[in-house]
Design a protein around this motif. Structure first.
Motif, PDB file in Angstrom:
ATOM      1  N   GLU A  95     -17.062  -6.180  21.981  1.00 33.90           N
ATOM      2  CA  GLU A  95     -18.131  -5.223  22.246  1.00 33.90           C
ATOM      3  C   GLU A  95     -19.648  -5.905  22.199  1.00 33.90           C
ATOM      4  O   GLU A  95     -20.603  -5.414  23.026  1.00 33.90           O
ATOM      5  N   GLU A 138      -7.027   0.902  21.571  1.00 36.67           N
ATOM      6  CA  GLU A 138      -7.579   0.807  20.061  1.00 36.67           C
ATOM      7  C   GLU A 138      -8.883  -0.064  19.992  1.00 36.67           C
ATOM      8  O   GLU A 138      -8.744  -1.173  20.510  1.00 36.67           O
ATOM      9  N   SER A 139      -9.611   0.381  19.108  1.00 35.33           N
ATOM     10  CA  SER A 139     -10.744  -0.494  18.962  1.00 35.33           C
ATOM     11  C   SER A 139     -10.802  -0.776  17.349  1.00 35.33           C
ATOM     12  O   SER A 139     -10.257   0.038  16.724  1.00 35.33           O
ATOM     13  N   LYS A 151     -16.921  -6.162  16.843  1.00 35.13           N
ATOM     14  CA  LYS A 151     -16.052  -5.006  17.206  1.00 35.13           C
ATOM     15  C   LYS A 151     -15.358  -5.488  18.575  1.00 35.13           C
ATOM     16  O   LYS A 151     -16.001  -5.995  19.688  1.00 35.13           O
ATOM     17  N   TYR A 152     -14.044  -5.131  18.429  1.00 33.64           N
ATOM     18  CA  TYR A 152     -13.122  -5.509  19.858  1.00 33.64           C
ATOM     19  C   TYR A 152     -12.465  -4.440  19.992  1.00 33.64           C
ATOM     20  O   TYR A 152     -12.247  -3.363  19.357  1.00 33.64           O
ATOM     21  N   LYS A 153     -12.024  -4.271  21.140  1.00 31.08           N
ATOM     22  CA  LYS A 153     -11.252  -3.253  21.922  1.00 31.08           C
ATOM     23  C   LYS A 153      -9.993  -3.960  22.368  1.00 31.08           C
ATOM     24  O   LYS A 153     -10.245  -4.993  23.189  1.00 31.08           O
TER      25      LYS A 153
END
Length: 158
Positions: A95, A138-139, A151-153
């Protein structure tokens, strides 16, 4: 009984190749040590001590690799239930950087071995711990050692 170590087939083969390379290094280190012992006149010869240390380090690495391979359990890519598991290839979106990256989730011994076509993330690393069990879309947030957060998705996985 020793704990089993889960490895992908590719990781198992990389570890076998690494073991073979380490055994070749051991032969060379043994030869160098032999030469040092024959030519050394001083009991405190640093070249001799370095050769002994190098040989011991290689022997320790060989023992570690042999132990890992002995305890290895080959896995096929998990995550077939729609969730990320060991062996799963995941496309993650960072992100902060707005970039996607493709990685494979593997066990710690496999993550430490060089080679392979994809970057590998250990299942016990901060990202790996958060990634296991996630579904596509999902994050999640990863707390880093320096106090920062990433933050990753999960975009997709194979």
């Amino acid at each position: 009984m020793a704990k089993e170590i889960k490895l992908t087939r590719e990781g198992f083969e990389r570890l076998q190749l690494t073991l073979s390379n380490e055994k070749a290094k051991l032969e060379e280190a043994t030869r160098v040590l032999q030469e040092q012992m024959e030519t050394s006149t001083d009991a405190e010869d640093t070249g001799l001590e370095d050769a002994k240390r190098e040989k011991m380090n290689i022997e320790a690495r060989i023992d570690e690799l042999e132990d890992t391979l002995t305890r290895a359990q080959l896995i096929e890519s998990q995550g077939t239930d729609g969730r990320v598991g060991l062996g799963t290839v995941v496309v993650l979106h960072n992100e902060a950087t707005k970039k996607d990256m493709k990685v494979q989730v593997v066990s710690a011994p496999e993550a430490g071995v060089l080679g392979g076509s994809l970057p590998r993330i250990s299942d016990d690393s901060p990202v790996g711990l958060q990634l296991i069990g996630r579904k596509s879309g999902e994050s999640f947030v990863v707390n880093l050692d320096n106090g920062k957060q990433m933050k990753y998705k999960v975009i997709s996985f194979e």
